[in-house]
Design a protein around this motif. Sequence first.
Motif, PDB file in Angstrom:
ATOM      1  N   VAL A 182      53.879  -5.060  47.068  1.00 28.32           N
ATOM      2  CA  VAL A 182      53.932  -3.902  47.490  1.00 28.32           C
ATOM      3  C   VAL A 182      54.845  -4.756  48.893  1.00 28.32           C
ATOM      4  N   TYR A 183      54.889  -5.931  49.295  1.00 25.31           N
ATOM      5  CA  TYR A 183      56.014  -6.458  49.669  1.00 25.31           C
ATOM      6  C   TYR A 183      57.532  -6.597  49.624  1.00 25.31           C
ATOM      7  N   TYR A 184      57.042  -7.199  48.443  1.00 28.33           N
ATOM      8  CA  TYR A 184      58.717  -7.399  47.737  1.00 28.33           C
ATOM      9  C   TYR A 184      59.424  -5.660  47.717  1.00 28.33           C
ATOM     10  N   PHE A 185      58.943  -5.086  47.528  1.00 24.69           N
ATOM     11  CA  PHE A 185      58.519  -3.386  47.529  1.00 24.69           C
ATOM     12  C   PHE A 185      59.439  -2.900  48.664  1.00 24.69           C
ATOM     13  N   THR A 186      58.303  -3.352  49.703  1.00 22.25           N
ATOM     14  CA  THR A 186      58.891  -3.064  51.147  1.00 22.25           C
ATOM     15  C   THR A 186      60.255  -3.610  51.443  1.00 22.25           C
ATOM     16  N   ARG A 187      60.679  -4.838  51.140  1.00 23.16           N
ATOM     17  CA  ARG A 187      61.841  -5.812  51.579  1.00 23.16           C
ATOM     18  C   ARG A 187      62.792  -5.338  50.998  1.00 23.16           C
ATOM     19  N   HIS A 188      62.673  -4.572  49.493  1.00 22.60           N
ATOM     20  CA  HIS A 188      64.060  -3.729  49.553  1.00 22.60           C
ATOM     21  C   HIS A 188      63.854  -2.924  50.396  1.00 22.60           C
TER      22      HIS A 188
ATOM     23  N   ALA B  77      40.891 -12.555  49.192  1.00 17.92           N
ATOM     24  CA  ALA B  77      39.857 -13.487  48.758  1.00 17.92           C
ATOM     25  C   ALA B  77      40.485 -15.195  48.770  1.00 17.92           C
ATOM     26  N   ASN B  78      41.857 -15.432  48.885  1.00 16.47           N
ATOM     27  CA  ASN B  78      42.565 -16.361  49.086  1.00 16.47           C
ATOM     28  C   ASN B  78      43.749 -15.668  50.082  1.00 16.47           C
ATOM     29  N   PRO B  79      43.846 -15.714  51.152  1.00 16.31           N
ATOM     30  CA  PRO B  79      44.935 -15.208  51.859  1.00 16.31           C
ATOM     31  C   PRO B  79      46.142 -15.726  51.892  1.00 16.31           C
ATOM     32  N   LEU B  80      46.600 -13.961  52.744  1.00 18.38           N
ATOM     33  CA  LEU B  80      47.877 -14.146  52.583  1.00 18.38           C
ATOM     34  C   LEU B  80      48.064 -13.676  54.207  1.00 18.38           C
ATOM     35  N   TYR B  81      49.717 -14.428  54.186  1.00 18.44           N
ATOM     36  CA  TYR B  81      50.689 -14.746  55.493  1.00 18.44           C
ATOM     37  C   TYR B  81      51.528 -14.270  55.179  1.00 18.44           C
ATOM     38  N   LEU B  82      52.053 -13.014  56.152  1.00 22.15           N
ATOM     39  CA  LEU B  82      53.586 -12.087  55.645  1.00 22.15           C
ATOM     40  C   LEU B  82      54.434 -11.708  57.043  1.00 22.15           C
ATOM     41  N   GLU B  83      55.095 -12.609  56.462  1.00 27.59           N
ATOM     42  CA  GLU B  83      56.188 -12.310  58.029  1.00 27.59           C
ATOM     43  C   GLU B  83      57.261 -11.720  57.601  1.00 27.59           C
ATOM     44  N   PHE B  84      57.840 -11.028  58.780  1.00 28.38           N
ATOM     45  CA  PHE B  84      58.899  -9.785  58.730  1.00 28.38           C
ATOM     46  C   PHE B  84      59.768 -10.840  57.892  1.00 28.38           C
ATOM     47  N   PHE B  85      60.212  -9.679  57.210  1.00 25.90           N
ATOM     48  CA  PHE B  85      61.171 -10.253  56.403  1.00 25.90           C
ATOM     49  C   PHE B  85      63.017 -10.280  56.038  1.00 25.90           C
ATOM     50  N   THR B  86      63.306 -11.189  55.112  1.00 28.07           N
ATOM     51  CA  THR B  86      64.828 -11.807  55.396  1.00 28.07           C
ATOM     52  C   THR B  86      65.279 -11.140  54.206  1.00 28.07           C
ATOM     53  N   PRO B  87      65.694 -11.225  53.409  1.00 25.81           N
ATOM     54  CA  PRO B  87      66.037 -11.308  51.929  1.00 25.81           C
ATOM     55  C   PRO B  87      65.982 -11.894  51.086  1.00 25.81           C
ATOM     56  N   PHE B  88      65.209 -13.402  51.684  1.00 20.13           N
ATOM     57  CA  PHE B  88      64.674 -14.339  50.994  1.00 20.13           C
ATOM     58  C   PHE B  88      63.180 -14.858  51.285  1.00 20.13           C
ATOM     59  N   THR B  89      62.768 -14.244  52.297  1.00 21.60           N
ATOM     60  CA  THR B  89      61.160 -14.006  52.292  1.00 21.60           C
ATOM     61  C   THR B  89      60.492 -14.522  51.524  1.00 21.60           C
ATOM     62  N   SER B  90      59.020 -14.536  51.436  1.00 21.40           N
ATOM     63  CA  SER B  90      58.029 -14.885  49.929  1.00 21.40           C
ATOM     64  C   SER B  90      56.749 -14.469  50.711  1.00 21.40           C
ATOM     65  N   ALA B  91      55.943 -13.131  49.979  1.00 19.71           N
ATOM     66  CA  ALA B  91      54.652 -13.250  49.933  1.00 19.71           C
ATOM     67  C   ALA B  91      54.008 -14.274  51.077  1.00 19.71           C
ATOM     68  N   ASP B  92      53.947 -15.791  49.844  1.00 22.64           N
ATOM     69  CA  ASP B  92      53.017 -16.100  49.859  1.00 22.64           C
ATOM     70  C   ASP B  92      53.796 -17.515  51.019  1.00 22.64           C
ATOM     71  N   GLN B  93      54.241 -17.423  51.601  1.00 23.77           N
ATOM     72  CA  GLN B  93      55.256 -18.558  52.082  1.00 23.77           C
ATOM     73  C   GLN B  93      55.434 -18.078  53.302  1.00 23.77           C
ATOM     74  N   PHE B  94      54.852 -18.484  54.899  1.00 17.26           N
ATOM     75  CA  PHE B  94      55.589 -17.994  56.422  1.00 17.26           C
ATOM     76  C   PHE B  94      56.613 -19.549  56.363  1.00 17.26           C
ATOM     77  N   ASN B  95      57.322 -19.353  57.986  1.00 13.22           N
ATOM     78  CA  ASN B  95      57.821 -20.214  58.409  1.00 13.22           C
ATOM     79  C   ASN B  95      57.292 -21.466  58.568  1.00 13.22           C
ATOM     80  N   TYR B  96      58.459 -22.228  58.095  1.00 11.40           N
ATOM     81  CA  TYR B  96      57.409 -23.944  58.311  1.00 11.40           C
ATOM     82  C   TYR B  96      57.133 -24.097  59.224  1.00 11.40           C
ATOM     83  N   GLN B  97      57.492 -23.420  60.683  1.00 11.40           N
ATOM     84  CA  GLN B  97      58.089 -24.391  61.529  1.00 11.40           C
ATOM     85  C   GLN B  97      56.263 -24.322  62.129  1.00 11.40           C
TER      86      GLN B  97
END
Length: 715
Positions: free
Chosen positions: A319-325, A407-427
Amino acid sequence: MKKILLLFLFVSASLSAQEDLKIRDFFWGKDDPHAKTMTIPDKWKNESAVMIYKYEFHDYHKFGTNINYTSALRSRVKLLDDAAVKEFSEFTFKERFSSDKGWSRRAGKNTLGIKVVKPDGKETIINVSKEAVDADKEKKIAIPNLEIGDIIDYYLHSEEPFKSQLEMGFDPVERTLGDVYPIMDYKLIFQTENDFFLNFATYNGAPELKEIPNKKSGERHYEFSAKDIEKNEFPRWFYPLIELPCYKFQVFFARSGKFEKRAEAFLSEKESIVKSRVSKEDVFEYYNTKFRPYGDLGHIERFLKGKTFSSDEEKVREVYYFTRHQYFTQYIEAFVVKDANIFYPFDLYPNAIFFQKEEEFINHFMAFLKDNKIPYDIVIGTARYNGPITDLLIQQNVTILLRVNTANPLYLEFFTPFTSADQFNYQLENTKAYLLQVSKNKKVVDSEMITLPGSTKKDNVSKSITKVKLIEDLSTFKVERENYFSGHYKPSEQSNKLYFFDYVYNDYQRYGTASLLEKVKNKKKKEQYQKEFDALIAKYKDKQKENFTDAVKDEFGHDIENYTMNVENTGRFGSKEPMSYKESFTIKDHYIKKAGNNIIIELGKFLTSQIELSEKEKKRPNNIHMSFPRQIEHEIQFEIPQGYNATGLEKFNKNAENETGGFISSVTQNGNLITIKTTKSYNNYYEPNSNWNKMIDFLEDAFQFTQEKILLKKN
């Protein structure tokens, strides 16, 4: 009529000249505390330059709906070497500018003043209005006869008028106390009045802001000053605001309580109180009503219809990738077409929803999670280079995440064309953050401090396989390279290498949506638009190839020829899915030297871009702040030409490894194929200065690798 016009121009010019003289007197008049200061401390006589006096001024005032923001910077600088003379021999500025604030704007004006003071005290004021020349929408002025030992004393005064009835924030400032030159005397002045809120804080030992008593009702005057400030060093891998004395401030305008509540800032209770600390309670109060499950879920429901998922995690990712599009990438073509003035495309998107802010994304995704009974919380964090969340002062420094409690928490951030649903800003990784707890999937009820998860060097990998071959003339290398990027290496590489046409059409196909021109029903117009759009894309592709060629040329430090590149995988649907592309090119007359019948090959150069530390860098006094743990893997395959044997391969075996990271390389030969494998790693986000020598060990080994050669002996 002509006489009236001439009189008007004369009067306007006279008023402008009078105003300029008034500004000059403000800085260089009888109240100038450093008008006669010529000497500097002996301890700084070997510096490139010394700032005798640095002065900043900020004034915020309103007159009904009119707001006037006046700012100024003045510096009096002693020049002690040729580099400083060159640095201050030319000034560039905009004389007129358009304000980006408010709803009704007038032209802003910058006034530059410059004078040169010779060692004998003789002063020369530069006639800026006469000597400045136009240069690319700016003014440029050269300072003649500037010499070592001179003092250059200059100011830039800026007046920015506009109209506003709504709440608005002025640009935040975050700055170290020290500069690239030592400062003898520094002063920062604020003047505000009612309806202007000041957030100001100092860190790491910087002096405090002081309020100066003011007899005028509703007006306030603040001063921040320091003396004898050593220069700052800004080496690689360093976050100055974390370690050096510094200050941060922002001024926010809000006319009444209604506007204060809407302000995108952490405001104090009233204008007379300077906000210097933002507590956990402040953060909770600001955000507890900002977010609520809200949005039309029709598109998501249609996307989910008939689909099954192995877990809620998989469902959330998809759903995250779908909403990104749905709410972002499907409109990229439209923005490109509009910017190119091909036609106005947005009439083709009735009832379009395009997410522009974090809040819109968070609220909409909350609605999806609530509807699907998937628990979640909201995370309020700030980038590592800003300092800890407990030092938060400026609202724009906040990054918001959704923590989906699967079960394994997911952290979602406001998307760019290249954000990932299982990765957030390294900073944000491994930092403290505030968790806003959401009750019954709809209302924020409490907050607590948490530590966000981090990544390891195995998660963030850059890998390349470089195949090198000498072609027939034995003076030209043919290079074929495969590149793979995963984890935090991906987003920047995707942003650099992928243009919109590299991925939006894949998104259209994946989600069954129509491209922009498929929406155009008029056949004649569609043909016309298609022709113009194809020409635009062809132009972009030419520029793309030029940029990629230049990037490789910079990487190798030499011209390259015959460059081609092909994207194999965009890597846009998961952090563990690598982005990959292949490229090929030739390098002629470099990295090769004939020695009689033999050939010397600088094979180590194909590792490229290793850090060469200067002696100054080796004596680093600062701690080390890395973006993220990471690993860089290279494989170089060199094909020995027919009729030659290779010697000197043993120099490519290196092993320097410790708790901070390492560089390991090994070489093998199988027939006429030499294979060199290298691994360079940075293990942590942070290293204390006491570990710097350990990092030097492997950094120098990596650089030395690039200097190694092989000898091809003729059989």
